[in-house]
Design a protein around this motif. Structure first.
Motif, short mmCIF file in Angstrom:
data_model
loop_
_atom_site.label_atom_id
_atom_site.label_comp_id
_atom_site.label_asym_id
_atom_site.label_seq_id
_atom_site.Cartn_x
_atom_site.Cartn_y
_atom_site.Cartn_z
N GLN A 196 61.37 142.60 -33.06
CA GLN A 196 61.98 142.63 -34.39
C GLN A 196 63.45 142.97 -34.23
OE1 GLN A 196 59.04 141.20 -35.55
NE2 GLN A 196 60.15 141.94 -37.31
N GLU A 197 64.17 142.95 -35.36
CA GLU A 197 65.59 143.30 -35.33
C GLU A 197 65.77 144.71 -34.79
OE1 GLU A 197 67.21 142.28 -39.05
OE2 GLU A 197 69.05 143.42 -38.69
N SER A 198 66.79 144.87 -33.95
CA SER A 198 66.95 146.16 -33.28
C SER A 198 67.33 147.26 -34.25
CB SER A 198 68.04 146.03 -32.22
OG SER A 198 68.40 147.32 -31.77
N GLN A 199 66.62 148.39 -34.21
CA GLN A 199 66.94 149.51 -35.08
C GLN A 199 67.64 150.60 -34.28
OE1 GLN A 199 66.22 149.67 -38.25
NE2 GLN A 199 64.79 147.97 -38.53
N ASP A 254 61.23 140.54 -42.09
CA ASP A 254 62.65 140.83 -41.89
C ASP A 254 63.28 141.36 -43.17
OD1 ASP A 254 63.13 137.98 -39.71
OD2 ASP A 254 62.65 140.07 -39.28
N LYS A 300 68.72 140.40 -32.03
CA LYS A 300 67.51 141.16 -31.84
C LYS A 300 67.67 142.20 -30.75
CE LYS A 300 64.28 138.74 -34.31
NZ LYS A 300 63.48 137.56 -34.01
N VAL A 339 71.69 137.36 -36.33
CA VAL A 339 70.86 138.56 -36.37
C VAL A 339 70.51 138.88 -34.94
CG1 VAL A 339 68.59 139.41 -36.94
CG2 VAL A 339 69.89 138.13 -38.62
N GLN A 348 69.31 134.98 -28.09
CA GLN A 348 70.52 135.75 -28.32
C GLN A 348 71.74 134.85 -28.16
OE1 GLN A 348 70.20 138.92 -29.17
NE2 GLN A 348 71.84 140.17 -28.37
N GLN A 378 72.79 132.59 -31.00
CA GLN A 378 73.19 133.22 -32.26
C GLN A 378 74.65 133.61 -32.21
OE1 GLN A 378 71.30 134.46 -34.86
NE2 GLN A 378 69.20 134.42 -34.19
#
Lengths: 195, 190
Positions: free
Chosen positions: A22-25, A188, A98, A96, A87, A90
């Motif tokens: 998922q998107e990096s937190q 997302d 990741k 976005v 990556q 993008q």
């Protein structure tokens, strides 16, 4: 900060359950670890009663953070080439990412080392047509059509959970099972949570 | 997910305790707790309640849903209905296991333990039946179900069947898709 904590708990479960990154937190993780740091520094001023409790809580938060990062690393190691390709593709403004910067350089290193390992141990000794890695055949892609359980956080209309059926309305609090891909964008957007 | 991780998440739930000490508010990273006054009920996260109990600094108040009468009526409700009823608490199994482990504070702990286990067993049987129904579903077109709604189920129950169930569904869909492609190729050749 209790809001961040609750949200982070959900992100942790989402990352553990989903078939792909998922998107990096990373910012949330860094923020939580910073807060732990400042609590540790103030610990000498706290009453003996509070010290034990703060330490317990910090252990819990650190566990969640490390498990989150561990899960991401495992996925990066499993799907290295796929993640790097995604990556690279993008580069526009709406990208976005990741992988966080640290994860990206880790992925590159790992990929390079792994390729070298394969070449040194086996490919070097093979006859000519076979002694290099064919890029297109070596990418392991994650199975984005695997099934997941998810919980609905807010009412959503007209969701196409199954491409062969009509779109459905989902209401808050329901739990559903479906393939991952149709609901990936909802995840997302934060409208659903994986369970 | 590991069952222990599901329990970890359940430990964030709030329970009521009766402290036997006096302390100011605590500003934890996950929120405020307190202030603590002797014999004044206060809500704290489960992990904190268990820790305080082990240090003999409080008594845990039985949650309202862990009362024998409530459990008996819930069990009857669960037996009657074909579908899952709204669970006692989204983490009832984990919380009851942890609290019954420190069973000095829970009233009628043996009866409570048996009733909770009964409710769990009834729900597990329903779960097995619905999994069976979903997998053998056939609406006449030979299509597999790719979406099902199953509300009122707790995280622990989902986690118990998740790995096996989702992997089987994946395999079934793969096999079915592959079979369709082969059939299409056959039809094209003849």
């Amino acid at each position: 900060s209790s809001g961040i904590n609750a949200e982070y708990g959900e992100s942790w479960v989402n990352e553990r359950v989903s078939p792909y990154l998922q998107e990096s937190q990373q910012e949330v993780v860094d923020c939580l670890l910073e807060q732990c740091q400042s609590v540790e520094e103030n610990l000498s001023r706290a009453s003996p009663f509070a010290v034990g409790i703060h330490q317990l809580e910090m252990q819990r938060i650190k566990y969640m953070a490390t498990d989150y990062l561990r899960t991401r690393l495992k996925k990066i190691e499993k799907y290295t080439e796929y993640a790097l390709e995604e990556q690279k593709g993008q580069d526009g403004e709406e990208s976005v990412l990741k992988l966080s910067p640290g994860e990206f350089s880790y992925a590159r290193e790992f990929h390079r080392n792994f390729q070298n390992h394969l070449k040194e141990t086996a490919l070097k000794h093979m006859p000519n047509p076979f002694n290099d890695i064919k890029k297109s055949q070596s990418v392991t892609a994650p199975n984005l059509n695997s099934f997941v359980f998810f919980k609905v956080k807010e009412d959503i209309r007209d969701v196409l959970v199954d491409p062969r059926e009509l779109p459905k309305d989902l209401s808050e609090g329901e739990i559903h099972i479906s393939k991952f891909l149709p609901i990936a964008t909802l995840l997302d957007q934060g409208k659903i949570n994986l369970v | 997910m590991d069952p222990s991780q599901v329990e970890f998440i359940a430990e964030k739930e709030l329970v009521s305790i009766l402290p036997n000490f006096s302390e100011d508010k605590l500003y934890l990273i996950s929120g405020e707790v307190g202030p603590f006054q002797p014999q004044v009920a206060v809500d704290v996260p489960l992990w904190l309640a268990v820790n305080l109990r082990q240090r003999q600094k409080c008594r845990i108040v039985t949650p309202s849903w862990m009362d024998v009468e409530v459990l008996k009526s819930k069990k009857a409700e669960e037996l009657e209905s074909n579908l899952f009823t709204k669970p006692l608490h989204p983490h009832f199994m984990e919380i009851s296991k942890i609290l019954l482990g420190n069973s000095q504070d829970i009233l009628n702990s043996d009866e409570v333990r048996t009733l909770v286990k009964d409710i769990w067993d009834i729900r597990a049987a329903k779960l097995r039946k619905s999994v069976n129904k979903m997998v053998t579903h056939d609406d006449g077109g030979g299509q597999l179900l790719a979406h099902v709604e199953i509300s009122n189920i707790t995280s622990l129950e989902i986690n118990a069947i998740k790995t096996f169930f989702t992997a089987s569904l994946d395999h079934l869909h793969n096999l079915r898709n592959h079979a369709e492609i082969c059939l299409q190729n056959l039809n094209r050749q003849t």
